[in-house]
Design a protein around this motif. Structure first.
Motif, mmCIF file in Angstrom:
data_model
loop_
_atom_site.group_PDB
_atom_site.id
_atom_site.type_symbol
_atom_site.label_atom_id
_atom_site.label_comp_id
_atom_site.label_asym_id
_atom_site.label_seq_id
_atom_site.Cartn_x
_atom_site.Cartn_y
_atom_site.Cartn_z
ATOM 1 N N MET A 1 0.848 -1.208 0.000
ATOM 2 C CA MET A 1 0.000 0.000 0.000
ATOM 3 C C MET A 1 0.882 1.255 0.000
ATOM 4 S SD MET A 1 -2.888 1.149 2.707
ATOM 5 C CE MET A 1 -3.941 -0.235 2.388
ATOM 6 N N SER A 2 0.503 2.232 -0.807
ATOM 7 C CA SER A 2 1.317 3.427 -0.946
ATOM 8 C C SER A 2 1.108 4.361 0.250
ATOM 9 C CB SER A 2 0.927 4.144 -2.238
ATOM 10 O OG SER A 2 1.535 5.390 -2.263
ATOM 11 N N ILE A 3 2.187 4.998 0.690
ATOM 12 C CA ILE A 3 2.058 5.950 1.802
ATOM 13 C C ILE A 3 1.709 7.340 1.266
ATOM 14 C CG2 ILE A 3 3.539 4.742 3.433
ATOM 15 C CD1 ILE A 3 5.762 6.783 2.546
ATOM 16 N N HIS A 4 1.868 7.532 -0.071
ATOM 17 C CA HIS A 4 1.566 8.841 -0.660
ATOM 18 C C HIS A 4 0.071 8.969 -0.903
ATOM 19 C CE1 HIS A 4 5.815 9.451 -1.458
ATOM 20 N NE2 HIS A 4 5.849 8.216 -1.912
ATOM 21 N N PRO A 5 -0.435 10.209 -0.856
ATOM 22 C CA PRO A 5 -1.817 10.386 -1.293
ATOM 23 C C PRO A 5 -1.868 10.127 -2.801
ATOM 24 C CG PRO A 5 -0.761 12.514 -0.909
ATOM 25 C CD PRO A 5 0.208 11.461 -0.477
ATOM 26 N N SER A 6 -3.003 9.630 -3.265
ATOM 27 C CA SER A 6 -3.100 9.293 -4.686
ATOM 28 C C SER A 6 -3.242 10.553 -5.526
ATOM 29 C CB SER A 6 -4.330 8.418 -4.910
ATOM 30 O OG SER A 6 -4.212 7.275 -4.120
ATOM 31 N N ILE A 7 -2.602 10.529 -6.693
ATOM 32 C CA ILE A 7 -2.776 11.645 -7.632
ATOM 33 C C ILE A 7 -3.982 11.362 -8.521
ATOM 34 C CG2 ILE A 7 -1.295 10.832 -9.526
ATOM 35 C CD1 ILE A 7 -0.110 13.727 -9.500
ATOM 36 N N LEU A 8 -4.238 10.092 -8.731
ATOM 37 C CA LEU A 8 -5.487 9.727 -9.419
ATOM 38 C C LEU A 8 -6.071 8.490 -8.760
ATOM 39 C CD1 LEU A 8 -5.288 7.154 -11.593
ATOM 40 C CD2 LEU A 8 -3.955 8.811 -12.855
ATOM 41 N N GLU A 9 -7.378 8.429 -8.819
ATOM 42 C CA GLU A 9 -8.050 7.359 -8.095
ATOM 43 C C GLU A 9 -9.359 6.989 -8.791
ATOM 44 O OE1 GLU A 9 -8.261 8.319 -3.994
ATOM 45 O OE2 GLU A 9 -9.081 6.381 -3.415
ATOM 46 N N CYS A 10 -9.590 5.706 -8.892
ATOM 47 C CA CYS A 10 -10.876 5.224 -9.410
ATOM 48 C C CYS A 10 -11.542 4.440 -8.297
ATOM 49 C CB CYS A 10 -10.681 4.270 -10.578
ATOM 50 S SG CYS A 10 -10.016 5.023 -12.025
ATOM 51 N N ARG A 11 -12.822 4.726 -8.087
ATOM 52 C CA ARG A 11 -13.554 3.951 -7.070
ATOM 53 C C ARG A 11 -14.788 3.347 -7.735
ATOM 54 N NH1 ARG A 11 -12.028 8.328 -3.615
ATOM 55 N NH2 ARG A 11 -14.043 9.320 -3.888
ATOM 56 N N SER A 12 -14.756 2.037 -7.861
ATOM 57 C CA SER A 12 -15.880 1.283 -8.447
ATOM 58 C C SER A 12 -16.335 1.875 -9.787
ATOM 59 C CB SER A 12 -17.075 1.259 -7.506
ATOM 60 O OG SER A 12 -16.690 0.769 -6.263
ATOM 61 N N VAL A 13 -15.373 2.215 -10.631
ATOM 62 C CA VAL A 13 -15.713 2.886 -11.887
ATOM 63 C C VAL A 13 -16.240 1.892 -12.912
ATOM 64 C CG1 VAL A 13 -14.705 4.059 -13.886
ATOM 65 C CG2 VAL A 13 -14.192 4.839 -11.578
ATOM 66 N N GLY A 14 -17.343 2.253 -13.525
ATOM 67 C CA GLY A 14 -17.902 1.450 -14.615
ATOM 68 C C GLY A 14 -18.201 2.341 -15.796
ATOM 69 N N LYS A 15 -18.127 1.779 -16.971
ATOM 70 C CA LYS A 15 -18.491 2.533 -18.175
ATOM 71 C C LYS A 15 -19.240 1.594 -19.108
ATOM 72 C CE LYS A 15 -18.686 5.878 -21.111
ATOM 73 N NZ LYS A 15 -19.403 7.129 -20.833
ATOM 74 N N VAL A 16 -20.418 2.041 -19.505
ATOM 75 C CA VAL A 16 -21.245 1.216 -20.395
ATOM 76 C C VAL A 16 -21.512 2.000 -21.670
ATOM 77 C CG1 VAL A 16 -23.459 0.031 -20.635
ATOM 78 C CG2 VAL A 16 -22.328 0.117 -18.409
ATOM 79 N N TYR A 17 -21.236 1.386 -22.793
ATOM 80 C CA TYR A 17 -21.564 1.989 -24.086
ATOM 81 C C TYR A 17 -22.803 1.290 -24.638
ATOM 82 C CZ TYR A 17 -16.778 3.902 -24.445
ATOM 83 O OH TYR A 17 -15.611 4.583 -24.257
ATOM 84 N N SER A 18 -23.578 2.047 -25.385
ATOM 85 C CA SER A 18 -24.713 1.428 -26.072
ATOM 86 C C SER A 18 -24.366 1.288 -27.546
ATOM 87 C CB SER A 18 -25.959 2.295 -25.950
ATOM 88 O OG SER A 18 -26.299 2.410 -24.606
ATOM 89 N N ALA A 19 -24.559 0.102 -28.062
ATOM 90 C CA ALA A 19 -24.273 -0.110 -29.486
ATOM 91 C C ALA A 19 -25.519 -0.663 -30.158
ATOM 92 C CB ALA A 19 -23.113 -1.080 -29.636
ATOM 93 N N GLN A 20 -25.765 -0.130 -31.347
ATOM 94 C CA GLN A 20 -26.948 -0.567 -32.074
ATOM 95 C C GLN A 20 -26.679 -1.915 -32.743
ATOM 96 O OE1 GLN A 20 -27.906 2.225 -35.188
ATOM 97 N NE2 GLN A 20 -28.798 0.546 -36.341
ATOM 98 N N VAL A 21 -27.657 -2.787 -32.666
ATOM 99 C CA VAL A 21 -27.507 -4.107 -33.292
ATOM 100 C C VAL A 21 -28.520 -4.216 -34.417
ATOM 101 C CG1 VAL A 21 -27.509 -6.588 -32.894
ATOM 102 C CG2 VAL A 21 -26.941 -5.038 -31.033
ATOM 103 N N ARG A 22 -28.056 -4.642 -35.578
ATOM 104 C CA ARG A 22 -28.948 -4.742 -36.739
ATOM 105 C C ARG A 22 -29.426 -6.176 -36.898
ATOM 106 N NH1 ARG A 22 -28.801 -6.213 -41.874
ATOM 107 N NH2 ARG A 22 -26.598 -6.717 -42.019
ATOM 108 N N GLY A 23 -30.694 -6.320 -37.210
ATOM 109 C CA GLY A 23 -31.236 -7.647 -37.470
ATOM 110 C C GLY A 23 -30.748 -8.182 -38.804
ATOM 111 N N ALA A 24 -30.870 -9.476 -38.988
ATOM 112 C CA ALA A 24 -30.378 -10.080 -40.228
ATOM 113 C C ALA A 24 -31.364 -9.855 -41.364
ATOM 114 C CB ALA A 24 -30.173 -11.570 -39.992
ATOM 115 N N GLY A 25 -30.857 -9.794 -42.580
ATOM 116 C CA GLY A 25 -31.689 -9.731 -43.775
ATOM 117 C C GLY A 25 -32.350 -8.380 -43.993
ATOM 118 N N THR A 26 -33.065 -8.297 -45.131
ATOM 119 C CA THR A 26 -33.707 -7.034 -45.507
ATOM 120 C C THR A 26 -34.739 -6.614 -44.457
ATOM 121 O OG1 THR A 26 -33.476 -7.820 -47.753
ATOM 122 C CG2 THR A 26 -34.817 -5.856 -47.451
ATOM 123 N N LEU A 27 -35.500 -7.613 -43.995
ATOM 124 C CA LEU A 27 -36.527 -7.312 -43.005
ATOM 125 C C LEU A 27 -35.889 -6.764 -41.723
ATOM 126 C CD1 LEU A 27 -39.591 -7.619 -43.196
ATOM 127 C CD2 LEU A 27 -39.386 -9.686 -41.806
ATOM 128 N N GLY A 28 -34.756 -7.349 -41.383
ATOM 129 C CA GLY A 28 -34.034 -6.915 -40.184
ATOM 130 C C GLY A 28 -33.603 -5.462 -40.297
#
Lengths: 341, 266, 281
Positions: free
Chosen positions: A1-28
């Motif tokens: 464990m570091s004795i220095h204070p942190s210069i950067l810190e992440c706490r329980s960081v999450g990142k969610v991207y949304s991506a479009q999904v295309r259906g198969a075929g012309t109808l899709g």
């Protein structure tokens, strides 16, 4: 464990991207136009990370593991979907201008300097943006250009420079204002060995002289081995390993890598030889047409090598302490979450 | 924004201008083709309204001479866009490609650092052409050119530039909210369709909306109205003050909208 | 001769590919739904709406019943048809070839076993099919809402004639944009040339103001150009202001322009490729 204070810190960081999904075929296609199907992609999940001033942290992982996303969250380019990212003790997405003067970002795959003009002119612009005084600016440019061996290329249009020269210019630009934290996203990608070495040396020197904190993402293990004190391995948005390189090596200190090159008339490797390995506790880690790499405990190394000579027509043989690349492969293979050391 | 930050941004603008000059000294064809392009745009507008005024003397209370002043402000504000804000034409694409990353980490206003980076020297030539047309229009529309009129004209020019910046910010905002939709381009088309005609052709409510809420009409009609004496001094001060506040609000909205920026997945 | 024979031999294959290319372009165009709706359906609508109000102000100002033979209603009908037709005309953003040349992305097309022109016409097919639907939707929506005010074609023949001119004219527009894009092989920038053409063509075609309101000398010049026969003339055919003789003349102008532009496009592309370095940013 570091004795220095942190210069950067992440706490329980999450990142969610949304991506479009295309259906198969012309109808899709038509259905997708009316009613979008969106799939969420978890780029980061529950990341906890703290970095002390002056550390050089290597961030590695396969493509899509979340390295670049983590860097973007930490630099405030994009907000985290959950948890908290802090840089200099502030929310990374709401950094003040004073905070931004303390950081820098280099992206190996995307130039941040102006394409059509000489690098020195871009540096003059950066000087105004970061409010660097004239004398310091001139000194920094001169010193860094000398170190990176591009002094005679400063007046040449960026588009006319080689990839390595361009990256060196990016690095000069990034360090002009003497940042406290520098994020480098694959800075050596596509560069020749000499340029890679120059850049690594530069990073080490700057870190030593100015205690600059460096966060480096790379696919090149040599970058990590030669530059970083600490390694963070990401897989599928999770931290798989976070600890110092010495500690990681210590876990595997008793292991050796044995690389054997075979003569053309030697028998090849086959599955029936597995039993021969078990006797020595050895593992085949890489197989090429005329080259095999094994891992074996140091105490069994000598008899194992003798046995290899019995099994194969050996043209050449090398024994090494476990290379970092193998260690990481082992971590990925087992999928084991390793405690921070 | 503090005085120090303001000066810093002015200095950055100076460097952008310097870079623009260096760039353009290398691409002469680009220089001249853009000058001619904008002249074609001016010519097409002048031609349309000369054709219309060949049949009538007055459109929605604007005669031919007054209309030239209005067109002059349209050209001047467009030239401002060409000189300083040319990068905003590419905003929708840069947004999709995640090219705003580096501006996000710089210590300055992201909108300014991104939007003002493409200084155009040819835009300055176009600005000279536009200013000349505006001066010609004012000369024809106003009987006496006084020092006061010159001062009001300068303020009116600044207003048209300011409103242009607000509108550019607005369609950047549309792109941010409808991320990657290319919707800003349509908004731009709609803005131009409205801005190059007097807002007086609309009914009272729409006109008020277009002058003071989504100030498309203010791009031309407010500055032209100031020069042509259609505003009382107090009315002009109130209109300018309101547009100033509207701009500040728009910039704040843009900064909030930036939360939607996803960069490029990686 | 052998090249012509090779081209003829590959034609069935290229035609077979055409619908696939069109489907691919459709997917690209609809990737961003809001943008698609705004740009495909509403593009070209704001200007006619505003111009309607300008014409109203003009008629109120003069008190006259008509301007150069056009009543206010005629001008509104003119604007409606112009808006519908404008939807079918490619604009400079319909083709991003210049950027692909600058960025070195053309290389991928050069190694494909298909002519680039097939890709070009595939994109044209997709664009025209979608925009025709958009134009039809626009017209139907207007007819439903503003039944008595909304313009109807004077006859089915006039509609067919207008559609023929429009089809050939849009091809001419696309080829012109293609040629201007190809100048990227020689120049550092072409977007200003594309815009320049767009501004000039918008005026020449009657999109900004009906050509009938322009001075006689200007009209004389415009009547031998393809923009006029792509927009203004089809509108006047639909309004019953032009007849079969005008249609035949327009057809000749457009056919000649199409052939000449196609030849020029082919030559520009071939010569440009010789200069293509395949590298970019």
């Amino acid at each position: 464990m570091s004795i220095h204070p942190s210069i950067l810190e992440c706490r329980s960081v999450g990142k969610v991207y949304s991506a479009q999904v295309r259906g198969a075929g012309t109808l899709g296609i038509l259905r997708g136009f009316v009613r979008r199907q969106v799939r969420e992609h978890v780029a980061l999940a529950n990341i906890d990370l703290a970095v002390a001033p002056g550390e050089i942290v290597g961030l590695i992982g396969a493509n899509g593991a979340g390295k670049t996303t983590l860097v973007k969250c930490l630099t405030g380019i994009i907000p985290a979907s959950s948890g908290r990212c802090e840089l200099f003790g502030h929310d990374a997405f709401a950094l003040t201008r004073a905070d931004k003067r303390r950081l820098s970002l280099v992206m190996g795959q995307r130039s941040q300097l102006w394409w059509d003009i000489p690098a020195i002119d871009s540096f003059r612009l950066l000087r105004e943006i970061y409010q660097v005084d004239a004398a310091r600016f001139e000194r920094r440019v001169r010193e860094q250009a000398e170190r990176l061996d591009v002094t005679d290329r400063l007046q040449v249009q960026l588009r006319q420079l080689s990839l390595g020269e361009r990256m060196k210019m990016e690095i000069i630009g990034a360090f002009l204002h003497d940042p406290e934290v520098v994020f480098l996203d694959e800075p050596t990608i596509g560069l020749d060995l000499l340029s890679q070495e120059t850049i690594r040396t530069f990073l080490r020197e700057v870190n030593r002289e100015r205690r600059t904190t460096v966060i480096l993402t790379s696919h090149d293990m040599a970058d990590i081995e030669e530059t970083c004190d600490r390694l963070v391995i990401l897989e599928a948005g999770r931290i798989l390993f976070d600890g110092d390189l010495v500690g990681l090596r210590r876990r595997f200190v008793g292991r050796r890598a044995v690389e054997v090159h075979l003569e053309a008339n030697s028998r090849p490797w086959s599955a029936e030889l597995d039993g021969e390995l078990e006797r020595f506790g050895a593992v085949l880690v890489r197989e090429a047409p005329r080259a095999l790499t094994f891992e074996v405990d140091a105490e069994h190394c000598q008899p194992f090598i003798q046995h290899l000579f019995d099994l194969f027509q050996v043209r050449d043989l090398a024994v090494e302490r476990q290379p970092l690349e193998n260690l990481i492969r082992e971590i990925f293979r087992t999928g084991e979450l390793v405690e921070a050391s | 924004m503090s005085a120090n930050a303001f000066v810093q941004h002015l200095r950055i603008a100076g460097q952008y201008a310097r870079i623009g000059v260096i760039r353009k000294s290398q691409f002469r064809v680009e220089f001249w083709s853009q000058v001619v392009m904008d002249c074609c745009w001016y010519a097409s507008h002048v031609a349309v309204f000369e054709v219309l005024y060949a049949h009538v003397d007055d459109i929605a209370g604007w005669n031919r001479e007054q209309f030239r002043v209005l067109l002059g402000f349209l050209f001047v504000s467009d030239a401002f866009m060409m000189v300083w804000l040319g990068q905003m034409w590419r905003f929708w694409r840069d947004l999709k490609d995640g090219k705003l990353d580096s501006f996000r980490v710089r210590p300055g206003a992201t909108l300014f650092l991104y939007g003002f980076q493409q200084f155009s020297v040819e835009g300055c030539v176009n600005m000279a052409v536009a200013m000349t047309y505006l001066a010609y229009g004012i000369g024809r529309a106003c009987e006496h050119v006084t020092l006061g009129l010159v001062l009001v004209t300068l303020i009116a020019v600044a207003v048209s530039w300011w409103v242009r910046t607000i509108l550019v910010t607005f369609y950047g905002l549309v792109d941010l909210w409808l991320l990657g939709s290319d919707a800003g381009q349509f908004v731009n088309e709609a803005i131009h369709a409205v801005a190059d005609r007097p807002a007086d052709v609309f009914g009272a409510r729409v006109r008020t909306f277009l002058l003071y809420i989504l100030p498309v009409g203010a791009l031309t009609q407010v500055p032209a109205g100031m020069v042509l004496g259609r505003y009382t001094p107090l009315g002009a001060v109130v209109a300018v003050g309101w547009l100033g506040m509207l701009g500040v609000g728009m910039f704040a909205a843009w900064n909030r909208g930036f939360r939607r920026y996803e960069s490029a997945m990686g | 001769m052998s090249r012509a024979r090779a081209l003829a031999a590959s034609l069935p294959e290229e035609l077979h590919l055409l619908p696939y290319v069109a489907a691919y372009e459709w997917r690209k165009a609809t990737a961003f739904r809001a943008g698609f709706v705004l740009n495909a359906l509403l593009r070209g609508v704001p200007r006619p709406v505003v111009m309607t109000l300008v014409y109203l102000a003009m008629f109120r100002s003069t008190g006259a019943a008509e301007i150069r033979g056009y009543t206010f209603v005629d001008l509104v009908h003119f604007l409606v048809w112009t808006a519908a037709i404008q939807k079918c005309i490619p604009d400079w953003r319909s083709l991003d070839l210049a950027e692909q040349i600058f960025d070195g992305y053309v290389t991928k097309y050069l190694v494909m076993p298909v002519s680039y022109f097939t890709l070009l016409w595939g994109r044209f097919l997709q664009f025209t099919a979608v925009q025709l639907l958009a134009a039809a939707a626009f017209w139907c929506a207007g007819a439903l809402v503003l039944h008595s005010w909304w313009p109807q074609p004077v006859s089915a023949v006039a509609l067919a004639q207008a559609a023929t001119l429009l089809a050939l004219g849009t091809g001419c527009y696309l080829l012109t944009y293609f040629i201007l894009n190809c100048l990227a092989f020689w120049l550092d920038v072409v977007w200003s040339l594309l815009n320049m053409f767009m501004f000039v063509a918008a005026f020449m075609s009657g999109m900004l103001v009906p050509v009938a309101l322009m001075p006689r000398a200007v009209r004389g010049v415009l009547e031998v150009t393809f923009p006029y026969w792509t927009v203004n003339a089809p509108v006047e055919l639909l309004l019953g202001r032009l007849g079969p003789a005008d249609f035949r003349f327009g057809l000749a102008v457009l056919a000649t322009s199409f052939v000449a532009l196609h030849g020029l496009a082919f030559v520009t592309w071939r010569r440009g490729l010789r200069r293509y370095a395949g590298v970019g940013t």
